[in-house]
Design a protein around this motif. Structure first.
Motif, PDB file in Angstrom:
ATOM      1  N   SER A   1      24.913   9.324 -59.017  1.00 21.13           N
ATOM      2  CA  SER A   1      25.619   9.015 -57.773  1.00 21.13           C
ATOM      3  C   SER A   1      24.821   8.076 -56.881  1.00 21.13           C
ATOM      4  CB  SER A   1      25.947  10.309 -57.013  1.00 21.13           C
ATOM      5  OG  SER A   1      24.786  10.844 -56.399  1.00 21.13           O
ATOM      6  N   LEU A   2      23.497   8.057 -57.084  1.00 19.31           N
ATOM      7  CA  LEU A   2      22.626   7.206 -56.264  1.00 19.31           C
ATOM      8  C   LEU A   2      22.328   5.860 -56.911  1.00 19.31           C
ATOM      9  CD1 LEU A   2      20.056   9.933 -55.106  1.00 19.31           C
ATOM     10  CD2 LEU A   2      21.971   8.998 -53.811  1.00 19.31           C
TER      11      LEU A   2
ATOM     12  N   ARG B   1       7.873   3.985 -48.244  1.00 15.62           N
ATOM     13  CA  ARG B   1       7.634   4.440 -49.610  1.00 15.62           C
ATOM     14  C   ARG B   1       8.351   3.546 -50.619  1.00 15.62           C
ATOM     15  NH1 ARG B   1       9.868  10.178 -49.103  1.00 15.62           N
ATOM     16  NH2 ARG B   1      10.256   9.708 -46.892  1.00 15.62           N
ATOM     17  N   GLY B   2       9.536   3.072 -50.255  1.00 16.76           N
ATOM     18  CA  GLY B   2      10.274   2.179 -51.134  1.00 16.76           C
ATOM     19  C   GLY B   2       9.620   0.819 -51.283  1.00 16.76           C
TER      20      GLY B   2
ATOM     21  N   GLU C   1      19.410  10.013 -46.101  1.00 19.06           N
ATOM     22  CA  GLU C   1      18.378   9.599 -47.056  1.00 19.06           C
ATOM     23  C   GLU C   1      19.003   9.089 -48.352  1.00 19.06           C
ATOM     24  OE1 GLU C   1      14.618  12.509 -45.880  1.00 19.06           O
ATOM     25  OE2 GLU C   1      16.269  13.317 -47.090  1.00 19.06           O
ATOM     26  N   LYS C   2      20.091   9.712 -48.782  1.00 21.44           N
ATOM     27  CA  LYS C   2      20.762   9.247 -49.998  1.00 21.44           C
ATOM     28  C   LYS C   2      21.300   7.835 -49.824  1.00 21.44           C
ATOM     29  CE  LYS C   2      22.042  13.875 -51.627  1.00 21.44           C
ATOM     30  NZ  LYS C   2      23.156  14.816 -51.901  1.00 21.44           N
ATOM     31  N   ASP C   3      21.851   7.561 -48.660  1.00 16.71           N
ATOM     32  CA  ASP C   3      22.326   6.194 -48.392  1.00 16.71           C
ATOM     33  C   ASP C   3      21.167   5.206 -48.431  1.00 16.71           C
ATOM     34  OD1 ASP C   3      24.950   6.996 -48.132  1.00 16.71           O
ATOM     35  OD2 ASP C   3      24.878   7.161 -45.943  1.00 16.71           O
TER      36      ASP C   3
ATOM     37  N   GLN D   1      17.853   1.068 -51.222  1.00 12.20           N
ATOM     38  CA  GLN D   1      16.586   0.683 -51.859  1.00 12.20           C
ATOM     39  C   GLN D   1      16.807   0.198 -53.283  1.00 12.20           C
ATOM     40  OE1 GLN D   1      13.914   4.006 -51.782  1.00 12.20           O
ATOM     41  NE2 GLN D   1      13.192   3.604 -49.691  1.00 12.20           N
ATOM     42  N   ILE D   2      17.600   0.932 -54.020  1.00  9.66           N
ATOM     43  CA  ILE D   2      17.832   0.563 -55.419  1.00  9.66           C
ATOM     44  C   ILE D   2      18.537  -0.783 -55.499  1.00  9.66           C
ATOM     45  CG2 ILE D   2      19.083   1.217 -57.519  1.00  9.66           C
ATOM     46  CD1 ILE D   2      18.507   4.156 -56.739  1.00  9.66           C
TER      47      ILE D   2
END
Length: 726
Positions: free
Chosen positions: A357-358, A590-591, A612-614, A619-620
């Motif tokens: 999902s992320l 951190r990313g 945080e998930k958003d 980040q990805i």
């Protein structure tokens, strides 16, 4: 191409794009080193001087000439026992027990392409990219030969060096010391850069003046170690990141090593790198050959950023192999800091669903999936799936995860054995132990004797059975203790065991690479305890450190970058408070830090907030946009995180078309002053557009004027600037 032999002067000249390396066979057959540095023409033997040196012996051939002494002459392969009292490259124990050798020139061969080494990793290149020089030296008294190997990659400003020792005598001999590379400098005032550390804090930069006497780094731990990296730099005093002369030596080997720099009585400097002489006494029967591992050499007069880029390019394109040599690696989440040993097949499946999902590509199942393994006190060596713990077969779990669109990887530690294991109960002699002595434990585990083929065969059979029965696309190869109790029941010559152990490791890895060509293998030894060019020949990435704290990682990745490319550094975003330091850093920071590596996650995704998930999704997305640049661009260190309140680094496209500037504020103060970062490696005449603000800057302005950084409240803020040439 890159190698020239001049019969008149009896000189061998190795030419790269910007450097020259020259040696000469002299009147007595000694192979003398003349020069290594900025590109030059002509014979350089005029640099040699001859004087009567008190207490410096003279070879018998020189007759009454007291001005000729090996104790003062620069050499390609210095030998113990021929009048040179400095640290030597080669020390042999002859059949009669004498400790002496006297290597003289015998022959040479020049050929296109790059030599290879049996059973050992080495730089590789196509025939039109490299040339090889082989020089055979011989000890006239015994007939023992030493073949010096030089590989020249002109476009990369890289020269490689290795040595064969052939026992052409009629008796058994021992190789007690062999350094793969030697550089002798007639003069110069240098600094030595080495990279020291400890578990969870590896490769800290140390720069010290070269003083009279010997300065030595090395490992006797069976691996290249957390404590010292097998790469060192010799730099002129005024050398900076962007200016000045510097030399690098990097060992293509993963076991015990020894690096030494010494300044002698005449202010000459010698630099040596090779196999650790402690606990080393390698037997050679008549007709046998010992192959020393390879050293990568490079020189530049343009500072340490350029020197690092030379090494990066060599490792990225001529050490790393296979599918992932230049391909962007999958973004993964590792289960370790999410679950440690406490998981089931269902909890892993739920983690994979969240990963999907992320936008994460792969789930990696870390320690605990095999044998009786609910903690780190048992089960190593029993590489069969614990289906009771998973609640299903590994193949079934992998298929369920794959059906989500997520790849699957596993952790293994093939070199280790637990006393509480079926394997140990069946084969206790497979562990490295000394008869009559209780073994030294570490992490409550012992080490398998990989110097024995049947041990390597047995473990490889177990691991391949697992990989053959599930769609495993990634393996994390770990090694969590140093070697001790080094004794093999299969040999009377225990001085060979440490070296043969590494050959067994390489044999295992080579089989894996050949049997599973699409498998991505990540090296690991408690994180960065075996981070070397030898491992990168089999594993194109290595877990940089078990310490995933973003601020500590700035220093760890900074030190690592001197010798190794970003594409080799395993780096992940982990949870806060960090599990190693307790430090809290912003998720964005951190990313940014993890993006200067292979990028992934080391946390429980199910515990993230929706906000945080958003941010993880964002980040990805950013990483995928930058990944080709990060993986293949030129890396520049812009500040020193040990000295500056700002840690800044930069990656520039090879055609200078784009640049990614990364900055982390290490310190914050009241009424904060503004920091400016000057970029490097751009086209000064070009215009570059900031992809966030749309503002346009000239390359010259970014390089000489720099970028002002925001003076914002908050600890450990990070910034990324992406510029594209207009």
């Amino acid at each position: 191409m890159g190698i020239i032999y001049c019969e008149k002067d009896r000189t061998f000249t190795l030419q790269t794009k910007e450097t020259t390396y020259q040696m000469q066979v002299d009147q007595y057959g000694f192979l003398l080193h003349l020069y290594y540095g900025k590109k030059a023409e002509g014979c350089m033997d005029y640099l040699l001087t001859y004087y009567d040196r008190g207490f410096s012996g003279n070879p018998y051939d020189a007759g009454t000439d007291r001005t000729y002494s090996m104790d003062a002459l620069p050499q390609e392969l210095s030998c113990y026992g021929n009048g040179d009292f400095r640290s030597a490259s080669l020390m042999l124990e002859n059949g009669d027990g004498s400790m002496s050798c006297d290597m003289r020139y015998k022959s040479y061969t020049i050929r296109d392409g790059k030599y290879s080494l049996p059973g050992l990793p080495a730089v590789y290149a196509d025939n039109d990219e490299a040339q090889t020089l082989e020089i055979v030296l011989e000890d006239p008294a015994t007939g023992v030969e030493a073949m010096l190997l030089y590989g020249v990659l002109p476009e990369l400003d890289i020269i490689t060096r290795s040595v064969y020792v052939r026992n052409q005598s009629s008796e058994k001999i021992y190789v007690n010391k062999v350094m793969s590379a030697e550089l002798d400098f007639l003069y110069g005032d240098y600094d030595l850069l080495t990279f020291y550390g400890r578990h969870a804090m590896e490769r800290n930069l140390q720069r010290v003046p070269v003083a009279h006497g010997s300065q030595m780094i090395g490992s006797v731990r069976g691996t290249s170690s957390h404590q010292y990296n097998p790469m060192m730099i010799l730099a002129e005093k005024d050398t900076t990141e962007d200016h000045g002369g510097c030399y690098a030596m990097s060992f293509v080997y993963s076991g015990n090593f020894q690096g030494e720099v010494l300044k002698d009585q005449y202010n000459q400097t010698r630099m040596l790198l090779g196999v650790q002489e402690e606990c080393f006494r390698y037997p050679l029967e008549a007709g046998e050959t010992f192959y020393a591992p390879e050293v990568i050499l490079s020189y530049t007069d343009q500072g340490m950023n350029r020197l690092s880029q030379n090494l990066h390019s060599c490792i990225r394109h001529h050490i790393c192999r296979g599918k992932y040599k230049t391909e962007v690696r999958p973004v993964l989440v590792n289960s370790w800091e999410a679950a440690y040993f406490d998981f089931t097949g269902e909890t892993l499946y739920n983690l994979a669903k969240e990963a999907r999902s992320l936008g994460i590509d792969m789930l990696v199942l870390d320690d605990g999936w095999f044998g009786k393994r609910d903690d780190d006190n048992s089960g190593l060596g029993d590489w069969y799936v614990n289906e009771k713990k998973l609640g299903e077969t590994l193949g079934g779990l992998v298929k369920r995860v794959n059906d989500l669109g997520v790849k699957f990887g596993i952790w293994i530690e093939p070199e280790m054995i637990s006393e509480d294991s079926d394997l140990y109960r069946e084969h206790p002699d497979w562990a490295l132990t000394i008869p009559g002595r209780k073994p030294v434990r570490s992490r409550n585990q012992l080490v398998l004797d990989f110097s024995r083929k049947e041990v390597v065969d047995g473990i490889f059979g177990q691991i391949s059975a697992v990989l053959d029965n599930a769609n495993i696309e990634y393996v994390k190869w770990d090694m969590n203790r140093s070697l001790m109790d080094v004794f093999s029941v299969m040999t009377k010559d225990q001085g060979r065991v440490m070296y043969d152990y590494v050959l067994g490791l390489y044999d295992f890895l080579d089989r894996m690479v050949n049997r599973y060509p699409d498998l991505l293998i990540e090296g690991c030894s408690g994180g960065g305890g075996r981070f070397d060019a030898g491992m990168l020949y089999y594993t194109p990435q290595i877990w940089c450190s078990d310490n995933s704290d973003a601020i500590d990682r700035l220093r760890i990745q900074y030190g690592t970058s001197f010798g190794y490319p970003v594409s080799a550094m395993g780096a992940h975003v982990s949870a806060v408070p960090n599990h190693q330091t307790g430090r809290i850093t912003p998720l964005h920071t951190r990313g940014v830090v993890a993006m200067s590596g292979t990028f992934g996650y080391e946390l429980d995704l199910l515990k993230l907030t929706e906000e945080e998930k958003d941010e993880v999704r964002s980040q990805i997305g950013e990483f995928r946009k930058y990944a080709p640049l990060i993986q293949n661009g030129r890396y520049y260190r812009l500040t020193d995180p040990f000295k500056s309140e700002v840690c800044a680094w930069e990656i520039v496209g090879n055609s200078q078309e784009e640049v990614l500037l990364n900055v982390v504020m290490e310190e914050i103060h009241g009424n904060m002053t503004v920091n400016y970062v000057q970029l490097r490696g751009l086209d000064e005449s070009a215009l570059y557009k900031d992809q966030t603000t749309g503002r346009i800057y000239s390359g010259a302005a970014l390089m000489h004027g720099g970028m002002p950084l925001p003076a914002e409240f908050g600890e450990y803020r990070a910034y990324q600037y992406h510029f594209v040439r207009e």
